[in-house]
Design a protein around this motif. Structure first.
Motif, PDB file in Angstrom:
ATOM      1  N   GLY A 308       0.817  -1.206   0.000  1.00  0.00           N
ATOM      2  CA  GLY A 308       0.000   0.000   0.000  1.00  0.00           C
ATOM      3  C   GLY A 308       0.849   1.253   0.000  1.00  0.00           C
ATOM      4  O   GLY A 308       2.082   1.204   0.052  1.00  0.00           O
ATOM      5  N   VAL A 309       0.194   2.398  -0.067  1.00  0.00           N
ATOM      6  CA  VAL A 309       0.883   3.686  -0.069  1.00  0.00           C
ATOM      7  C   VAL A 309       0.052   4.672   0.749  1.00  0.00           C
ATOM      8  O   VAL A 309      -1.176   4.582   0.790  1.00  0.00           O
ATOM      9  CB  VAL A 309       1.085   4.186  -1.515  1.00  0.00           C
ATOM     10  N   THR A 310       0.726   5.599   1.415  1.00  0.00           N
ATOM     11  CA  THR A 310       0.054   6.543   2.312  1.00  0.00           C
ATOM     12  C   THR A 310       0.316   7.976   1.872  1.00  0.00           C
ATOM     13  O   THR A 310       1.467   8.344   1.603  1.00  0.00           O
ATOM     14  CB  THR A 310       0.549   6.362   3.754  1.00  0.00           C
ATOM     15  N   VAL A 311      -0.732   8.776   1.777  1.00  0.00           N
ATOM     16  CA  VAL A 311      -0.615  10.207   1.497  1.00  0.00           C
ATOM     17  C   VAL A 311      -1.532  10.971   2.441  1.00  0.00           C
ATOM     18  O   VAL A 311      -2.458  10.410   3.021  1.00  0.00           O
ATOM     19  CB  VAL A 311      -0.983  10.546   0.028  1.00  0.00           C
ATOM     20  N   LEU A 339      -4.559   8.953   4.086  1.00  0.00           N
ATOM     21  CA  LEU A 339      -5.167   7.864   3.333  1.00  0.00           C
ATOM     22  C   LEU A 339      -4.141   6.756   3.172  1.00  0.00           C
ATOM     23  O   LEU A 339      -3.070   6.959   2.597  1.00  0.00           O
ATOM     24  CB  LEU A 339      -5.616   8.336   1.951  1.00  0.00           C
ATOM     25  N   LYS A 340      -4.442   5.603   3.705  1.00  0.00           N
ATOM     26  CA  LYS A 340      -3.640   4.401   3.493  1.00  0.00           C
ATOM     27  C   LYS A 340      -4.362   3.592   2.431  1.00  0.00           C
ATOM     28  O   LYS A 340      -5.411   3.010   2.689  1.00  0.00           O
ATOM     29  CB  LYS A 340      -3.516   3.616   4.795  1.00  0.00           C
ATOM     30  N   MET A 341      -3.810   3.573   1.212  1.00  0.00           N
ATOM     31  CA  MET A 341      -4.537   3.021   0.067  1.00  0.00           C
ATOM     32  C   MET A 341      -3.885   1.755  -0.459  1.00  0.00           C
ATOM     33  O   MET A 341      -2.656   1.647  -0.489  1.00  0.00           O
ATOM     34  CB  MET A 341      -4.598   4.066  -1.049  1.00  0.00           C
ATOM     35  N   ASP A 342      -4.732   0.820  -0.891  1.00  0.00           N
ATOM     36  CA  ASP A 342      -4.219  -0.334  -1.607  1.00  0.00           C
ATOM     37  C   ASP A 342      -4.082   0.039  -3.080  1.00  0.00           C
ATOM     38  O   ASP A 342      -4.289   1.194  -3.469  1.00  0.00           O
ATOM     39  CB  ASP A 342      -5.118  -1.556  -1.403  1.00  0.00           C
ATOM     40  N   GLY A 343      -3.733  -0.940  -3.921  1.00  0.00           N
ATOM     41  CA  GLY A 343      -3.460  -0.629  -5.314  1.00  0.00           C
ATOM     42  C   GLY A 343      -4.637  -0.048  -6.058  1.00  0.00           C
ATOM     43  O   GLY A 343      -4.503   0.953  -6.780  1.00  0.00           O
ATOM     44  N   ALA A 344      -5.826  -0.647  -5.890  1.00  0.00           N
ATOM     45  CA  ALA A 344      -6.999  -0.158  -6.607  1.00  0.00           C
ATOM     46  C   ALA A 344      -7.366   1.254  -6.156  1.00  0.00           C
ATOM     47  O   ALA A 344      -7.706   2.120  -6.978  1.00  0.00           O
ATOM     48  CB  ALA A 344      -8.181  -1.109  -6.388  1.00  0.00           C
TER      49      ALA A 344
END
Length: 562
Positions: A308-311, A339-344
């Protein structure tokens, strides 16, 4: 004098036996302790069990290997602490990965043989049944954690080597231009409703060859009139630039060249990517040495592989989600904040332009790129190496040489903690969307601003002063901004669904909508009754047709940090 009572009756000579080498006459507790002592030696000092209780020649050879490995491991840790650039450069080379993979495999096999020999030395038949079962379980666990880990490491290194060979080009390393590497990064996909691949995301990464400090220059997909530098094969094909109007927006150049002018580039090269590099160089005046083409579906997989990625999002970001039973619209919303987001989710965050413009999503893409670089650290690579390598092969095509991967990884590592300078060749850096700078670009002004941002990124100049926005053109066609079409203008995984935006660079947004969605408007921060804005409230606004208010609320969703 009375004989010693410590003598064993079965040892008529009266000599004391060594229970480590001769456990037969030792009491059961001693045999159990001996068994686990030898097992621990094999785990932590491979060869130690053979030296004290078995074949000393085998044990001494194994100890030499063990001490050599420990020495190399300590040196590796020291290099990582004091100058990990050397280590990264070495381990990124396929030849070094192959050598290390073979060594790890040989060590794993040798360790397995030592465990087998240690079990033979222990002689489990001398142990009580309970102790025997515990020993077998402990040995299996030790094998998995030691030799198994080495074998898995060998497999992962070989997988990484194959990925690098399949993704990266062969050939000599690139030389920096004026002290910088300039790499064009494109993201796109070939959806079912599209003719060929169209790179909807185009960013020029300019990286200082020594410090890694980076500037990102983003090209709106609807940028027009792109010139080509002298020496480009397209300079003869399009002597006045790619300037046939709405049919010649920048992201249309890739399929046009692939379909009609591929023969002007060397056989075997990616003609579309080469053409985009030439266009980026003609627009900015900066020599572009390489390209990276990112498949957007692969991008989703890569984010998942990273964990995941966080912004930090500054505003409400709409995306197309699963339809709720109580709502007839499918628009959902990312809330402001972390926001901690997965790929989608990351793909939606990067591509959404519901109720906003292409320029909003460009800035979110810049932010997401910086977050990925920041979070793509050595710890992430080590703990998720297999997933990242598996995803990487389906993610990119590039002409970056294999042997340069190490130096680029080092620069990325240096860049992680430095803020990236960002410039968009359109709103908000060159007026607002209604000024249509991307439709009627001033190339002299672009080169001036590019020079400024590169100096700033290198730390050689103060922050550039804000520029006055250009005067709107009297002959204005839309600059590619998109309103809130029900199809969304973005596919989460399937590409853009707005044919007009893809083929002619035009949209259905009006000047009024552009102005509402502009950066100068104030967005409401609460509902009319004073309660906080919620997703349900935003869905209600869409259901009741209040798109203008939604554009105001979403107008600051390009503000994000990492």
């Amino acid at each position: 004098m009375q004989p010693s009572t410590n003598q064993n009756p079965s040892n008529p000579g009266g000599r004391l036996t060594d229970p480590v080498r001769n456990p037969e006459q030792a009491p059961a507790p001693v045999r159990t302790k001996r068994a686990f002592f030898l097992l621990l030696l094999t785990i932590f000092v491979p060869g130690g069990a053979q030296v004290v209780a078995g074949n000393r020649r085998i044990g001494r050879r194994a100890l030499v290997v063990t001490l050599t490995c420990w020495t190399l491991l300590i040196l590796t840790v020291a290099v990582y602490v004091f100058d990990r650039a050397i280590l990264i450069s070495l381990l990124a080379r396929p030849s070094a990965q192959l050598t290390l993979a073979i060594l790890l495999l040989l060590l794993a096999i040798g360790w397995v043989l030592l465990f087998i020999n240690t079990i033979a030395i222990i002689r489990p038949t001398l142990l009580a049944p309970g102790a025997r079962g515990i020993l077998v379980g402990a040995t299996v666990l030790a094998l998995v954690c030691t030799a198994g880990a080495l074998g898995y490491g060998s497999f992962m290194l070989n997988t990484g080597r194959d990925t690098i060979k399949n993704v990266f080009a062969s050939g000599p390393e690139m030389e920096p231009a004026d002290g910088r590497y300039n790499i064009l990064v494109m993201g796109g996909d070939a959806g079912a409703n599209r003719e060929g691949l169209r790179p909807d995301t185009m960013m020029l990464f300019s990286v200082d060859a020594k410090t890694g400090k980076t500037a990102i220059i983003s090209f709106p997909r609807n940028f027009q009139n792109a010139p080509f530098p002298a020496g480009s094969p397209l300079a003869d094909v399009f002597p006045t630039g790619f300037d046939c109007g709405n049919e010649c927006i920048l992201n249309a150049l890739y399929p046009v060249v692939e379909q009609s002018y591929a023969d002007v580039y060397p056989e075997g090269s990616n003609a579309g990517a080469e053409a985009m590099m030439d266009a980026a160089e003609g627009i900015t005046g900066v020599e572009v040495q390489g390209y990276v083409l990112v498949d957007m579906a692969g991008f989703e997989t890569f984010i998942d592989a990273m964990g995941g990625v966080t912004v930090q999002s500054g505003g409400w970001v709409p995306f197309r989600g699963p339809q709720r039973d109580d709502m007839y619209v499918r628009t959902r919303w990312f809330e402001p904040g972390e926001l901690k987001m997965d790929g989608a989710e990351a793909l939606w965050f990067a591509r959404s332009r519901y109720f906003t413009t292409d320029y909003h999503r460009i800035r979110r893409q810049q932010c997401l790129q910086q977050a990925m670089i920041k979070q793509f650290n050595p710890q992430t690579v080590l703990t998720r190496f297999g997933d990242i390598m598996s995803a990487g092969e389906n993610l990119v095509e590039t002409n970056i040489p294999q042997d340069q991967l190490g130096s680029f990884l080092n620069l990325a590592d240096k860049a992680r903690d430095s803020p990236m300078e960002r410039l968009t060749l359109g709103a908000p850096d060159f007026g607002t969307s209604s000024d249509r700078f991307s439709t009627y670009p001033d190339f002299g002004l672009i080169e001036e601003r590019v020079d400024e941002i590169l100096l700033t990124a290198s730390g050689d100049a103060p922050e550039p002063t804000p520029q006055e926005k250009p005067e709107p053109s009297e002959d204005s066609s839309d600059d590619g901004a998109s309103g809130s079409d029900e199809d969304g203008g973005d596919g989460g995984t399937g590409g853009e669904s707005s044919d007009a935006g893809d083929t002619a660079g035009s949209t259905e947004a009006t000047d009024k909508q552009d102005d509402i969605a502009g950066w100068g408007s104030e967005a409401p921060t609460a509902q009319p009754d004073g309660s906080p804005i919620t997703e349900d409230y935003l869905i209600y606004l869409e259901q009741t047709g209040q798109t203008g208010l939604l554009e105001l609320i979403a107008g600051d969703n390009d503000e994000c940090t990492t």
